[in-house]
Design an enzyme around this catalytic site. Structure first.
Site, mmCIF file in Angstrom:
data_model
loop_
_atom_site.group_PDB
_atom_site.id
_atom_site.type_symbol
_atom_site.label_atom_id
_atom_site.label_comp_id
_atom_site.label_asym_id
_atom_site.label_seq_id
_atom_site.Cartn_x
_atom_site.Cartn_y
_atom_site.Cartn_z
ATOM 1 N N LYS A 87 0.845 -1.198 0.000
ATOM 2 C CA LYS A 87 0.000 0.000 0.000
ATOM 3 C C LYS A 87 0.878 1.245 0.000
ATOM 4 O O LYS A 87 1.933 1.267 0.649
ATOM 5 C CB LYS A 87 -0.904 -0.032 1.244
ATOM 6 C CG LYS A 87 -1.973 1.060 1.276
ATOM 7 C CD LYS A 87 -2.838 0.928 2.529
ATOM 8 C CE LYS A 87 -3.954 1.962 2.563
ATOM 9 N NZ LYS A 87 -4.784 1.826 3.774
ATOM 10 N N SER A 162 -9.569 1.655 2.889
ATOM 11 C CA SER A 162 -8.751 2.442 1.979
ATOM 12 C C SER A 162 -7.669 1.623 1.242
ATOM 13 O O SER A 162 -7.075 2.126 0.301
ATOM 14 C CB SER A 162 -8.060 3.568 2.757
ATOM 15 O OG SER A 162 -7.205 3.037 3.746
ATOM 16 N N SER A 186 -9.675 -0.572 7.117
ATOM 17 C CA SER A 186 -9.129 -0.330 5.779
ATOM 18 C C SER A 186 -8.482 -1.533 5.114
ATOM 19 O O SER A 186 -8.241 -1.515 3.918
ATOM 20 C CB SER A 186 -8.125 0.818 5.823
ATOM 21 O OG SER A 186 -8.805 2.037 5.877
#
Lengths: 497, 501
Positions: A87, A162, A186
């Site tokens: 990420k 996210s 997330s």
């Protein structure tokens, strides 16, 4: 080139083949890069690819063939040659790390996050950096300066957020394992929306050093994979303290014993609790509730007992979570001022405050909203009314959750109360968007581990089920997942190939 | 009318003192060296102290221990939980745009609270200064301007200092006069040196803000006082300024003023448009530290001898007067020099007097306009040359009557210039005291010849006699025994007045 069936291998299967030399890592990585090239224009899972991935792959091939003088140490590397998606809020030395923000568009970290360093040490190859909501603020991966990530299963739906890029990359076989971060769900939300596993570990079990802060007291680096064994492999490598850099991680590597060989295929003697306030909530979609009840009977068939409990303080969970997260964010994001790194502008003839305003206007709208709300709740005179009260509510929720976990081995919940929404459907109404985090934030408030398990599909839309356990009881979560994975067999697809 | 120097209950002064923990090896939250001085700008930095994204603070354990020591010496209570807070404000010298510090509004969280210091060496009286809190925090970086801050078109930032451990001590406004402030700061400097946690002689190692108010008038903050010595000057100036405003019926505004050490006045700082809101909240990246009474005992046991105990020891063991002992201990390097010197010459009182009157007097003459209250850098150069052996020999030479005090002082200057041992200097320049009456008589006669007028004045004026003595000393290169010369001069004067010449 490697066949598409091989591209979908689990990490542990891939490592076996790499070690015996039946797969060349260079070929494997090249095939994956080619796949990303052909698919990612539509999905938009990656922000940046690692230019050195092939080079790193060749090094590993040399080791395996005995051309390098590493004395065969590759044999002990449990993630040898495994393509890892990271990420884009987790620092990678030499690879730009943007947090999906204009503010860090050109920022290249000088160091690897501790977890990245550990996974690389075990032989993993960072293949690229994945899309996300800017600084982790969102549940759909639509709030990105680099555009939304699309759900690989249903293109016009969101991938969740996210950590949407990491989940989408796994579901589309554009990586074998992935790192996300989980502040209020997330990792678990996109895992559920993309039909993969997403583990939010116990707070502090994985070092946060190198994870770019959004809400420090809530967030963890999370692990994402397509199989339980891969998750276990990753956890074994990633866990442990980093006393050189990070006082906030737990030295628990030894206390987490992952004896995968002896994992049972049943759940005999287990007691699980569901939470009435969530199962009965009007906010929970019908297909999600049906899937949850189906999962309930599945675990009962495996020998577990499930009972319903009530946690009244849950109604404070979202308010408490968002107050704390935004307060911490308003302070954490103050450092992006254009003076030392990141987006900047010519400062000549501009006063400090003017310069700051100019630079900081480049944050996205959701980030600005959260900075402003966080600034407000910390303002003098409001601290007691908001931040302190939120902390009290948090303590209450944590205590009630732990009390339940005194009587039950785990808490069982839907991961997301809704099906993956269409792109653009939720983004315009922040409050409605915040509401969907209700099933996940409670684990962050309590600091306990939580795992989203891919369970079913409804009209081609993935639905996950979530388990939460006591602090440091990750082995239990893996055991539950393993039993369900075995029981469900081919009924659950975890990748598109 | 009240004079400025005297204690006046209407005058209230409070202090906010920052001391860097210069004895630490590393910064407060990272492994960068704590010693940033003299380095190229922005070379003493790492991702942590630059606030790079994703970095986390790692608390320096020794910094907590040092701060606890100081808190204990200032008789503070140590809370059972110590917590760090974030102070949020935007400024370019602050890498994260917040400072990790401590804050007591929501809980007693700082390293020390509610201390007291007795000022017992005020002339004849004593008083108590209350310490509100003692806290640990990180130093910001530094800004450099092109000339003056107002004229400069740009500012350059140097983060070498960013993250250095700083102890802040906040007193209640319990001081009523500038000299009380000076006494307190001298005491504090000596404590810091004895604990070995901060060297106040280093530039910028100790900084002080003061607040001053008179009666019911508004409180004025004075910032930017960069040495302990200037605090007394700044406070004295500010009291005078406020009094003269009050005398003319002008209202005193609550404001922040800067100390301009070149002009030795306080000047109004740029007025703030609004009250700053620092939005304090607990630092989420540093867990609270639980302090047990056992921890406190362990810190106490690890503390070195403190000034108060050292004075007692000097009085009891070496029979020094209390005043002499206090002067020595007031500046740790003098006390250390004393203890080292008496190993070479065991007349403790003689050695002590040498240090307290001659050496200290010499240092003070060379310390005009120096930076701080305890010792300037030129002094440290001098002190590096004057070893215990030098002091011991000088005291011994005077005590044995080989040289007089005046000569000894001259030798001290040569010692400082050359680093030679006093005994060697004596041999090389033949400075043994001239006490032979015949040799002296020719010099005395010569002076009387040259200074006829002064000699006649001496019949009625003692001062003229001293003038003549000075001239004889000069002609003898300071070697003449002054007592003998004086008696010889008096003889001549009396003889002259008798004969009526």
């Amino acid at each position: 080139m490697v066949s598409s069936s091989k591209i979908a291998l689990s990490a542990y299967e891939l490592v076996e083949e790499v070690k015996v030399g039946s797969i060349s890592v260079e070929d494997y990585i090249a095939s994956m890069i080619e796949r990303i090239g052909s698919m990612d224009e539509r999905i938009n899972a990656y922000i940046t690819l690692n230019d050195h991935a092939l080079e790193e792959a060749r090094m590993i091939d040399k080791m395996v063939k005995g051309y390098s003088n590493d004395n065969g140490s590759y044999a002990t590397k449990s993630l040898l040659g495994v393509p890892l998606a990271v990420k884009d809020n987790i620092s990678t030395q030499g690879i730009r790390t943007t947090c999906a923000s204009r503010m860090l568009e050109d920022y290249v970290p000088l160091y690897d996050a501790t977890v990245v360093k550990r996974l690389k040490g075990a032989g993993a190859i960072v293949i690229g950096k994945t899309n996300m909501d800017e600084f982790g603020m969102g549940s759909t991966t639509e709030f990105s300066a680099f555009g939304a990530t699309h759900n690989p299963w249903v293109y016009e739906r969101v991938a969740g957020g996210s950590s949407g890029g990491s989940a989408a990359a796994l579901a589309a076989c554009m990586a074998s394992i992935a790192l996300g971060s989980d502040t209020g769900g997330s990792v678990r939300c996109p895992a559920s929306f993309c039909s993969i596993y997403g583990l939010k570990p116990t707070y502090g079990l994985l070092s946060r050093y190198g994870l770019i802060s959004y809400a420090n007291s809530l967030e963890c680096i999370g692990l994402m994979a397509r199989s339980v064994l891969d998750l276990a492999l990753m956890l074994k490598v990633a866990a442990g303290s980093d006393m050189q850099n990070d006082h906030t991680s737990i030295d628990a590597n030894s206390s987490i014993s992952l004896d995968l060989e002896s994992m049972n295929h049943d759940l005999k003697g287990m007691r699980f609790a569901t939470i009435r306030e969530i199962v009965e909530s009007e906010g929970t979609d019908e297909p999600v509730r049906d899937s949850m009840f189906d999962a309930l009977s599945s675990v009962e068939r495996l020998g577990a007992v499930v009972e319903e409990v009530s946690i009244p303080s849950l109604r404070y969970a979202l308010a408490s979570y968002y107050t704390i997260a935004m307060a911490e964010a308003s302070s954490n994001l103050a450092r992006y001022d254009g003076v030392r790194y990141g987006y900047t502008a010519q400062p000549d003839g501009v006063a400090w405050n003017e310069f700051y305003s100019k630079i900081r206007s480049n944050f996205g709208s959701e980030v600005k909203r959260r900075i402003m709300l966080g600034t407000y709740v910390l303002s003098s005179g409001y601290y007691g009314r908001y931040y302190m009260k939120a902390q009290k509510a948090r303590a209450l929720i944590r205590d009630e959750m732990l009390k339940v976990l005194n009587h039950y081995n785990a808490i069982m919940l839907p991961t997301m109360p809704i099906l993956p929404p269409r792109i653009g459907e939720r983004i315009s109404d922040p409050l409605r968007l915040y509401m969907v985090d209700i099933c996940t934030v409670i684990a962050n408030l309590a600091g306990i581990p939580a795992l989203s398990i891919p369970y079913s599909m409804y009209n081609g839309l993935p639905i996950g089920v979530q388990f939460m356990a006591r602090h440091l009881d990750e082995p239990l979560l893996l055991r539950i997942a393993y039993a369900l994975e075995s029981a469900r067999g081919d009924k659950v697809r975890r990748c598109m190939i | 009318m009240t004079s400025i120097g005297n204690s006046d209950a209407r005058v209230r002064i409070g202090l906010e003192i920052h001391c860097q923990l210069t004895a630490l090896r590393s910064k407060l939250f990272c492994t960068c060296p704590a010693d940033y001085r003299g380095k190229e700008p922005n070379t003493n930095v790492c991702p942590v102290c630059l606030g790079m994204p994703g970095t986390l603070p790692l608390l320096n354990r020794r910094a907590i221990e040092y701060a606890m020591m100081l808190a204990l010496v200032l008789n503070c209570k140590i809370p059972s939980r110590i917590t760090f807070y974030r102070k949020n404000y935007f400024y370019p010298d602050l890498p994260k745009n917040f400072q990790i510090t401590q804050y007591n509004a929501y809980e007693q969280a700082s390293v020390g609270v509610d201390g007291v210091v007795e000022l017992d060496d005020l002339d004849g009286s004593s008083k108590t200064i209350r310490i509100r809190r003692l806290q640990l925090e990180e130093d910001p970086g530094r800004l450099a301007y092109d000339g003056s801050i107002d004229r400069s078109n740009y500012a350059l930032v140097d983060y070498n200092r960013a993250g250095v451990a700083l102890v802040e001590i906040v007193s209640e406004p319990d001081f009523n006069a500038p000299n009380e402030v000076r006494l307190f700061l001298n005491r504090l400097a000596s404590i810091l040196e004895h604990l070995g946690i901060c060297n106040p002689a280093l530039e910028g190692a100790v900084r002080c803000d003061a607040n001053v108010s008179i009666g019911e008038q508004a409180r004025v903050e004075i910032k930017n006082i960069n040495s302990f010595k200037d605090v007394e000057r700044a406070v004295t100036f500010e009291i005078t300024r406020q009094r003269s405003l009050a005398a003319r019926g002008i209202e005193i505004r609550g404001e922040t003023r800067h100390w301009d050490d070149a002009r030795r006045i306080t000047v109004q700082a740029r007025a703030k448009e609004e009250e700053e809101d620092y939005r304090y909240f607990p630092e989420p990246d540093i867990p609270s530290i639980v302090i047990s009474s056992k921890d406190v005992e362990a810190i106490k046991a690890s503390m070195p001898e403190l000034p108060h105990a050292r004075v007692e020891r000097f009085v009891n063991v070496y029979s020094l007067s209390r005043d002499t002992a206090k002067i020595l201990v007031g500046e740790k390097h003098l006390a250390d020099l004393f203890e080292a010197s008496i190993k070479y010459y065991d007349n403790a009182r003689s050695v002590a007097n040498w240090i307290v009157t001659d050496l200290k007097g010499y240092l003070e003459r060379y310390d005009d306009g120096g930076g701080d209250g305890s010792s300037s850098s030129s002094n440290s150069v001098i002190l590096a040359k004057v070893t215990p052996k030098h002091i011991a020999e000088l005291a011994m030479l005077v005590d044995s009557g080989k040289i007089n005090r005046a000569t000894a002082r001259q030798i001290l200057q040569r010692v400082i210039a050359t680093g030679m041992l006093p005994s060697a200097i004596v041999q090389s320049i033949n400075v043994d005291m001239l006490s032979n009456k015949d040799e002296l008589a020719s010099i005395v006669d010569k002076v009387i010849e040259e200074e006829r007028k002064a000699f006649m004045d001496a019949l009625s004026n003692e001062k003229a006699l001293n003038y003549l003595l000075g001239k004889v000393m000069r002609y003898s290169n300071g070697r003449a025994d002054p007592k003998l010369v004086l008696s010889m001069l008096k003889e001549r004067v009396i003889g002259t007045s008798k004969t009526g010449q």
